[in-house]
Design an enzyme around this catalytic site. Structure first.
Site, PDB file in Angstrom:
ATOM      1  N   ASP A   1      20.585 -13.327  12.437  1.00 18.37           N
ATOM      2  CA  ASP A   1      21.788 -14.048  12.830  1.00 18.37           C
ATOM      3  C   ASP A   1      22.725 -13.039  13.498  1.00 18.37           C
ATOM      4  O   ASP A   1      22.350 -11.878  13.739  1.00 18.37           O
ATOM      5  CB  ASP A   1      22.421 -14.755  11.632  1.00 18.37           C
ATOM      6  CG  ASP A   1      22.956 -13.820  10.562  1.00 18.37           C
ATOM      7  OD1 ASP A   1      22.868 -12.579  10.715  1.00 18.37           O
ATOM      8  OD2 ASP A   1      23.476 -14.323   9.556  1.00 18.37           O
TER       9      ASP A   1
ATOM     10  N   CYS B   1      19.969 -10.624   8.057  1.00 24.88           N
ATOM     11  CA  CYS B   1      21.278 -11.295   8.061  1.00 24.88           C
ATOM     12  C   CYS B   1      22.222 -10.379   7.284  1.00 24.88           C
ATOM     13  O   CYS B   1      21.927  -9.198   7.119  1.00 24.88           O
ATOM     14  CB  CYS B   1      21.198 -12.716   7.503  1.00 24.88           C
ATOM     15  SG  CYS B   1      20.835 -12.868   5.745  1.00 24.88           S
ATOM     16  N   GLY B   2      23.315 -10.895   6.790  1.00 28.16           N
ATOM     17  CA  GLY B   2      24.265 -10.054   6.073  1.00 28.16           C
ATOM     18  C   GLY B   2      23.696  -9.425   4.816  1.00 28.16           C
ATOM     19  O   GLY B   2      23.825  -8.227   4.586  1.00 28.16           O
ATOM     20  N   THR B   3      23.048 -10.238   3.985  1.00 31.21           N
ATOM     21  CA  THR B   3      22.452  -9.738   2.739  1.00 31.21           C
ATOM     22  C   THR B   3      20.928  -9.763   2.759  1.00 31.21           C
ATOM     23  O   THR B   3      20.294  -9.139   1.913  1.00 31.21           O
ATOM     24  CB  THR B   3      22.903 -10.577   1.528  1.00 31.21           C
ATOM     25  OG1 THR B   3      22.426 -11.910   1.699  1.00 31.21           O
ATOM     26  CG2 THR B   3      24.411 -10.557   1.362  1.00 31.21           C
ATOM     27  N   GLY B   4      20.351 -10.526   3.662  1.00 29.51           N
ATOM     28  CA  GLY B   4      18.908 -10.747   3.678  1.00 29.51           C
ATOM     29  C   GLY B   4      18.499 -11.963   2.879  1.00 29.51           C
ATOM     30  O   GLY B   4      17.418 -12.499   3.064  1.00 29.51           O
ATOM     31  N   VAL B   5      19.367 -12.420   2.000  1.00 26.73           N
ATOM     32  CA  VAL B   5      19.027 -13.527   1.112  1.00 26.73           C
ATOM     33  C   VAL B   5      18.890 -14.833   1.876  1.00 26.73           C
ATOM     34  O   VAL B   5      17.875 -15.524   1.797  1.00 26.73           O
ATOM     35  CB  VAL B   5      20.046 -13.658  -0.045  1.00 26.73           C
ATOM     36  CG1 VAL B   5      19.765 -14.898  -0.872  1.00 26.73           C
ATOM     37  CG2 VAL B   5      20.016 -12.408  -0.913  1.00 26.73           C
TER      38      VAL B   5
ATOM     39  N   HIS C   1       1.297  -6.380  -4.052  1.00 25.43           N
ATOM     40  CA  HIS C   1       1.070  -7.348  -5.123  1.00 25.43           C
ATOM     41  C   HIS C   1       1.244  -8.796  -4.694  1.00 25.43           C
ATOM     42  O   HIS C   1       0.574  -9.678  -5.227  1.00 25.43           O
ATOM     43  CB  HIS C   1       2.013  -7.078  -6.295  1.00 25.43           C
ATOM     44  CG  HIS C   1       1.746  -5.792  -6.989  1.00 25.43           C
ATOM     45  ND1 HIS C   1       2.432  -5.408  -8.109  1.00 25.43           N
ATOM     46  CD2 HIS C   1       0.870  -4.774  -6.736  1.00 25.43           C
ATOM     47  CE1 HIS C   1       2.005  -4.227  -8.514  1.00 25.43           C
ATOM     48  NE2 HIS C   1       1.058  -3.817  -7.698  1.00 25.43           N
TER      49      HIS C   1
ATOM     50  N   ARG D   1      -6.251  -8.743  -9.439  1.00 21.27           N
ATOM     51  CA  ARG D   1      -5.534  -9.603 -10.378  1.00 21.27           C
ATOM     52  C   ARG D   1      -4.350 -10.302  -9.723  1.00 21.27           C
ATOM     53  O   ARG D   1      -3.869 -11.317 -10.216  1.00 21.27           O
ATOM     54  CB  ARG D   1      -5.073  -8.816 -11.603  1.00 21.27           C
ATOM     55  CG  ARG D   1      -4.017  -7.772 -11.301  1.00 21.27           C
ATOM     56  CD  ARG D   1      -3.718  -6.946 -12.559  1.00 21.27           C
ATOM     57  NE  ARG D   1      -2.901  -5.801 -12.241  1.00 21.27           N
ATOM     58  CZ  ARG D   1      -1.566  -5.793 -12.305  1.00 21.27           C
ATOM     59  NH1 ARG D   1      -0.919  -6.869 -12.675  1.00 21.27           N
ATOM     60  NH2 ARG D   1      -0.895  -4.706 -12.008  1.00 21.27           N
ATOM     61  N   HIS D   2      -3.890  -9.779  -8.591  1.00 21.35           N
ATOM     62  CA  HIS D   2      -2.745 -10.378  -7.901  1.00 21.35           C
ATOM     63  C   HIS D   2      -3.147 -11.608  -7.080  1.00 21.35           C
ATOM     64  O   HIS D   2      -2.296 -12.441  -6.763  1.00 21.35           O
ATOM     65  CB  HIS D   2      -2.077  -9.345  -6.996  1.00 21.35           C
ATOM     66  CG  HIS D   2      -1.651  -8.129  -7.751  1.00 21.35           C
ATOM     67  ND1 HIS D   2      -0.564  -8.122  -8.602  1.00 21.35           N
ATOM     68  CD2 HIS D   2      -2.202  -6.897  -7.824  1.00 21.35           C
ATOM     69  CE1 HIS D   2      -0.451  -6.928  -9.145  1.00 21.35           C
ATOM     70  NE2 HIS D   2      -1.425  -6.167  -8.698  1.00 21.35           N
TER      71      HIS D   2
END
Length: 171
Positions: free
Chosen positions: A8, A65-69, A98, A132-133
């Protein structure tokens, strides 16, 4: 290997630096936008990168973005995407090893250019180890497809012996 990029307006300042860095590592890159400082919505670019990776046009994606979230949430709404937000190298590396992540997100307000480069390098160089992953990645796909039967089969396909939590101490 081809890497799709998106951001963004908040991630726009950091994106060219990271794109140039990724190119210097030998990858092909493409910018899905934004290319303007004008305020825009992160879901647009999370979706664009997510679709480009999910449909196989690009091998991996990097979104900012600002936080990535927010932008990671948008990318994760695209079927087949496993996006992670990383602010450290260890999480970036293990997300690939993983979880077989295919989109990396970070925040331009959280990490600076040099840390972002280290995170990207660790993420790009890490390889999915499966084993296992694999069952866990398949469980994620079953959740994504709303396939309760497949999820239940996977969930009950192996008993844990209590030792696995210590297998990765060498990382």
């Amino acid at each position: 290997m081809k890497i799709a990029f998106g951001s963004d307006h908040v991630g726009l300042e950091l994106k060219p630096t990271i794109m140039e860095y990724v190119k210097s590592l030998g990858y092909e890159v493409y910018d899905f936008g934004t290319k303007s400082n004008e305020r825009t919505d992160y879901p647009i670019y999370g979706q664009k990168v997510g679709k480009a990776v999910a449909n196989g046009d690009y091998d991996l994606g990097i979104v900012i973005c600002g936080t990535g979230v927010g932008i990671s949430l948008a990318a994760n709404k695209v079927k087949g995407i496993r996006a992670c937000v990383c602010s450290d190298c260890y999480s970036a590396k293990l997300s690939r090893m993983h979880n077989n992540t295919n989109v990396l997100a970070f925040g331009s307000r959280v990490v600076g250019p040099e840390l972002a480069k280290m995170i990207v390098k660790n993420w790009l160089e890490a390889k999915y180890i499966g084993g296992r992953h694999e069952r866990r990645v398949e469980e994620l796909a079953a959740i994504e497809s709303d396939n309760e039967q497949k999820f239940d089969e996977l969930e009950h396909s192996k008993e844990f012996d209590g030792k696995e939590q210590f297998e990765d101490q060498s990382l």
